[in-house]
Design an enzyme around this catalytic site. Structure first.
Site, PDB file in Angstrom:
ATOM      1  N   LEU A  33      -8.602  -1.506  -5.815  1.00  0.00           N
ATOM      2  CA  LEU A  33      -7.315  -1.500  -5.136  1.00  0.00           C
ATOM      3  C   LEU A  33      -7.225  -2.373  -3.996  1.00  0.00           C
ATOM      4  CD1 LEU A  33      -6.678   2.681  -5.162  1.00  0.00           C
ATOM      5  CD2 LEU A  33      -6.225   0.810  -6.828  1.00  0.00           C
ATOM      6  N   ASP A  34      -5.657  -2.899  -3.840  1.00  0.00           N
ATOM      7  CA  ASP A  34      -5.588  -3.766  -2.826  1.00  0.00           C
ATOM      8  C   ASP A  34      -5.900  -2.848  -1.535  1.00  0.00           C
ATOM      9  OD1 ASP A  34      -4.647  -5.508  -4.648  1.00  0.00           O
ATOM     10  OD2 ASP A  34      -2.639  -5.081  -4.454  1.00  0.00           O
ATOM     11  N   ARG A  35      -6.042  -3.718  -0.410  1.00  0.00           N
ATOM     12  CA  ARG A  35      -6.295  -2.974   0.996  1.00  0.00           C
ATOM     13  C   ARG A  35      -5.088  -1.921   1.203  1.00  0.00           C
ATOM     14  NH1 ARG A  35      -8.465  -4.395   6.353  1.00  0.00           N
ATOM     15  NH2 ARG A  35      -8.839  -6.587   5.573  1.00  0.00           N
TER      16      ARG A  35
END
Length: 318
Positions: A145-147
């Protein structure tokens, strides 16, 4: 002569692939040359590159000690503190509820111990749930997942699970659902089916007919005051897929700084990044992990999306 014994997590892979992982610091040409020169034996028989190494095989390496120490994998993993919200765990997999702001993988050396993979590995090693002496295997995650995207991430605790999960994702047998809040009123289900590619100089994607295909299904759950709570179902899984798709639909995710030009100040409702949560996972029939079939898992962070929904639905921004 160096001798190593193959364990369960290092088994069932081609010998040349085993060597490429084990001798992480050796050029491929060096590995191939030593195979051709018959410098490796498996169970006292000449090793060929396409031999399959199996559990309890004995690999003998007739190479110089100095070359061995120069080539061999040197991870020197140092267990760090971990702060994990574990949703589910068994002997094969672990499901973690990642917080927004946490990296899935380290992006640089300064991220050591500050990303989910390192924290997961620390937990598994410190609790003796994974053998830190495996020759080539390290615990891995199979979805990222993105940050600033929160939610469920699946980790593999052994080679068998890692292979099974990766194949299941390729075949679309792990169903991934997200919750998000967007600007705009959406009344009907819709699908975004398009092609994208990455920008060369920035961490964003753009439409590109020659790029990778992305397919996402969207289901409106509730709307009010020109905001909509959406459930998103990933059919493919590419970087920024949901964020770009909603931008393309002119219904950007609230708080998204990359794909939205909104002038609304969401900081006053304590939102500093995109309101996007990987909230649900459902497993299909997966070889070697059949017991997971039809099992579903829900993020504990759904309550945060509910909080934000109440804020934007009733704040009266417009």
């Amino acid at each position: 002569m160096i001798e190593v014994k193959i364990n369960e997590n290092d088994s069932n892979q081609r010998f040349d692939r085993f060597l490429r992982k084990y001798f992480k610091n050796a050029p491929l040409s060096i590995i191939q040359k030593n195979i051709r020169k018959k410098n490796f034996k498996i169970n006292d028989k000449r090793a060929k590159k396409d031999d399959l190494v199996k559990k309890d095989d004995i690999v003998k390496m007739y190479i110089k000690d100095e070359d061995y120490h120069k080539w061999v994998r040197k991870d020197d993993f140092k267990a760090s503190d971990f702060n994990l919200d574990i949703i589910y765990e068994d002997e094969n997999i672990i499901i973690i509820d990642k917080k927004s702001g946490v990296l899935s993988h380290a992006a640089s050396s300064s991220d050591y111990g500050k990303n989910l993979v390192d924290q997961m590995t620390s937990y598994l090693y410190k609790t003796n749930k994974v053998n830190s002496r495996d020759l080539t295997f390290r615990p891995s995650i199979v979805n990222r997942l993105d940050r600033n995207t929160a939610g469920l991430i699946i980790g593999a605790k052994n080679t068998k699970a890692l292979r099974a999960l990766n194949e299941a994702i390729r075949q679309g047998k792990i169903y991934k659902y997200y919750l998000t809040l967007v600007e705009g009123e959406i009344k009907k289900d819709f699908i975004v089916d398009t092609n994208i590619s990455k920008y060369e100089n920035k961490n964003m994607v753009k439409g590109n007919k020659g790029g990778k295909r992305i397919i996402t299904k969207f289901y409106p759950l509730e709307s009010k005051n020109n905001f909509t709570l959406l459930e998103c179902e990933l059919i493919t899984g590419k970087t920024h897929q949901i964020r770009y798709s909603l931008h393309k639909n002119s219904t950007p995710i609230i708080g998204d700084r990359k794909y939205s030009k909104s002038k609304i100040n969401y900081k006053k409702i304590n939102l500093n990044s995109q309101a996007l949560l990987a909230y649900k996972l459902v497993f299909g029939k997966i070889k070697d992990l059949n017991y997971l079939e039809n099992k579903g898992f829900i993020s504990k962070q759904v309550k945060e999306i509910e909080r934000l929904k109440e804020e934007v639905f009733n704040e009266g921004f417009n």
